[in-house]
Design an enzyme around this catalytic site. Structure first.
Site, PDB file in Angstrom:
ATOM      1  N   GLY A 144     -42.973  22.714  18.040  1.00  0.00           N
ATOM      2  CA  GLY A 144     -43.682  23.466  19.063  1.00  0.00           C
ATOM      3  C   GLY A 144     -42.792  24.281  19.978  1.00  0.00           C
ATOM      4  N   ASP A 153     -45.269  25.803  26.626  1.00  0.00           N
ATOM      5  CA  ASP A 153     -44.687  27.143  26.774  1.00  0.00           C
ATOM      6  C   ASP A 153     -43.517  27.386  25.831  1.00  0.00           C
ATOM      7  OD1 ASP A 153     -42.599  25.689  27.904  1.00  0.00           O
ATOM      8  OD2 ASP A 153     -42.917  26.419  29.945  1.00  0.00           O
ATOM      9  N   ASP A 181     -42.488  11.092  14.216  1.00  0.00           N
ATOM     10  CA  ASP A 181     -42.055  12.490  14.095  1.00  0.00           C
ATOM     11  C   ASP A 181     -40.665  12.706  14.685  1.00  0.00           C
ATOM     12  OD1 ASP A 181     -43.779  12.006  16.517  1.00  0.00           O
ATOM     13  OD2 ASP A 181     -42.990  13.953  17.093  1.00  0.00           O
ATOM     14  N   ASN A 182     -40.109  11.691  15.357  1.00  0.00           N
ATOM     15  CA  ASN A 182     -38.744  11.767  15.883  1.00  0.00           C
ATOM     16  C   ASN A 182     -37.740  11.008  15.012  1.00  0.00           C
ATOM     17  OD1 ASN A 182     -39.487  13.324  18.048  1.00  0.00           O
ATOM     18  ND2 ASN A 182     -39.644  11.619  19.483  1.00  0.00           N
TER      19      ASN A 182
END
Length: 465
Positions: free
Chosen positions: A95, A128, A259-260
């Site tokens: 992301g 962001d 996911d890490n």
């Protein structure tokens, strides 16, 4: 394109492009208002032939993300799913980062350059896509300290301040922004496999297994009935070693979601990390980890659980029995890694699993009774020195032979550490006066400690391409 200043070992090898149609999305980096070079890791850059870049070219490649010569044509934001605090989330992916280059290091290992804070992607959700400068400084400190303590970790390759003001709910705002580049041995996560399993993409799963076997080599396992079983056995070995390395370092990752978890066994993605101020199994790093799921003492179990989720995903390709057999190796592999790494940090030659495990128990008891953390304990007892009066510990240490502890570091008044107060003290002059001297002094001191620690223990099943 101008020729790239390089030494003899810049060897581009963009192998991930063979998977690009389904493993990620082509993206563009954010167009930052400015690019101010704040950190370049020339030690890491030398390993991949990039240390000779001028500062101007460094900014162009790692701030504006102009492609490196003969490398990936552009950034790729990777797709994945994952369990986040044991809740499955299919709405994940890079992301605020991407992979944008691959090359071989001096040992022939495939290395990735990936980003953090490089802008929005299709997987940004409401974010962001940015990174605070403080977050980048914290990642420098975490990776340098972990590398010195023998943890198989990503390296902070570059930090460039980007001239934007960011607003965050968990720290003073507005705050300064940065884009970080990390050098990693791959960015394939357990969650990458989970996505393919959830979508029942069998062909892609088989391709990814083959990619990992080719590029993250380990023990051979010639009797394994299927490539997925060979890969999973290797991965369990690497994850057991990573868990042990955290415990011996006294490190709390904070967010051990699937996911890490990099299937290369390399630790990465440092958010709310901490080091233990004292020996406390219940110590947590993330303020939002209310149940203590990823507390210091629960990290080995959390990593084991994540391995189980990879086994579930691999059921797309192979029956359960050999995967369960491989998963059940984890506790013994973890204990072997613990003793090997504990004795390495103590500066002692191993004597045997049973005796070394008993020594760990005595050491833990002393730390609890003395109210001290691993940094102080290991520093004081390096090579069997008797800094604390404890008969049981002295008796346990007596049969052991010391490794080399002649480095001047061991005569310092105290050990290097990375507790939260020092992190804040390093950040304060950067925030208030743009004074980076404390950061550079700390990195130099950490690297000196790493030299004193000596040759790092190899991860279990270690091999090179």
């Amino acid at each position: 394109m101008p020729a790239l200043p390089q030494d003899a070992i810049y060897r581009p090898s963009s192998r991930i492009m063979a998977l690009a149609d389904w493993i990620g999305d082509t993206v563009k980096a954010a167009d930052f208002p400015e690019t101010r070079l704040r950190w370049r890791n020339d030690r890491a850059a030398r390993e991949v032939g990039l240390a000779d870049l001028s500062d101007a070219d460094w900014l162009r490649h790692f701030g504006r993300f102009a492609p490196l010569p003969d490398n990936m044509p552009g950034p790729l934001a990777l797709r994945y799913h994952g369990h986040q605090f044991r809740v499955y989330n299919p709405d994940l992916g890079d992301g605020r980062g991407f992979t944008f280059a691959q090359m071989l290091d001096a040992d022939g290992r495939l290395m990735d350059l990936g980003t953090k804070g490089s802008g929005q992607t299709p997987w940004s959700r409401a974010g962001d896509g940015r990174l605070t400068l403080k977050g980048a400084v914290r990642e420098i400190l975490a990776t340098e300290m972990l590398e010195a303590l023998g943890v198989n970790t990503s390296r902070t390759f570059s930090v460039i301040e980007t001239g934007e003001s960011l607003f965050r709910g968990d720290e003073p705002s507005p705050t300064r922004s940065a884009v970080l580049v990390r050098l990693s041995h791959g960015h394939i996560r357990i969650g990458t496999f989970q996505r393919l399993g959830a979508l029942q993409l069998e062909d892609e799963m088989a391709q990814l297994v083959a990619y990992c076997l080719a590029n993250f080599p380990g023990a051979d396992f010639p009797d394994a009935p299927h490539p997925a079983v060979r890969f999973f056995n290797q991965m369990v070995e690497r994850m057991a070693d990573m868990a042990a390395s955290y415990m011996v370092a006294g490190f709390v990752h904070g967010v051990l979601n699937s996911d890490n978890m990099n299937v290369s066994g390399e630790s990465f993605d440092y958010g709310p990390w901490r080091w233990l101020p004292k020996w406390e199994p219940g110590f947590t790093a993330a303020y939002f980890d209310h149940a203590g799921l990823y507390a210091y003492g629960r990290q080995p179990e959390a990593i084991h659980w994540n391995c189980g989720q990879l086994a579930v995903a691999l059921r797309t390709l192979v029956e359960a029995a050999p995967l369960i057999e491989a998963l059940n190796r984890y506790p013994e592999l973890y204990q072997q890694a613990m003793t090997r790494r504990w004795l390495w940090r103590l500066g002692l030659e191993p004597r045997g699993l049973e005796e070394d495990t008993a020594l760990i128990g005595v050491c833990e008891k002393v730390m609890v009774e003395q109210g001290i953390g691993p940094d102080a304990f290991f520093f004081a007892h390096r090579g069997g020195r008797e800094a604390f009066v404890d008969a049981a510990l002295n008796e346990a240490l007596a049969p052991y032979s010391a490794t080399d502890s002649s480095h001047a570091y061991w005569s310092d008044e105290g050990p290097q550490s990375m507790l939260i107060d020092e992190v804040e003290a390093i950040w304060q002059p950067i925030a208030e006066k743009d004074d980076w001297s404390a950061l550079h002094a700390k990195v130099a001191a950490i690297r000196r400690m790493g030299e004193a620690m000596g040759k790092k223990p190899l991860p279990m099943g270690h091999a090179v391409a």
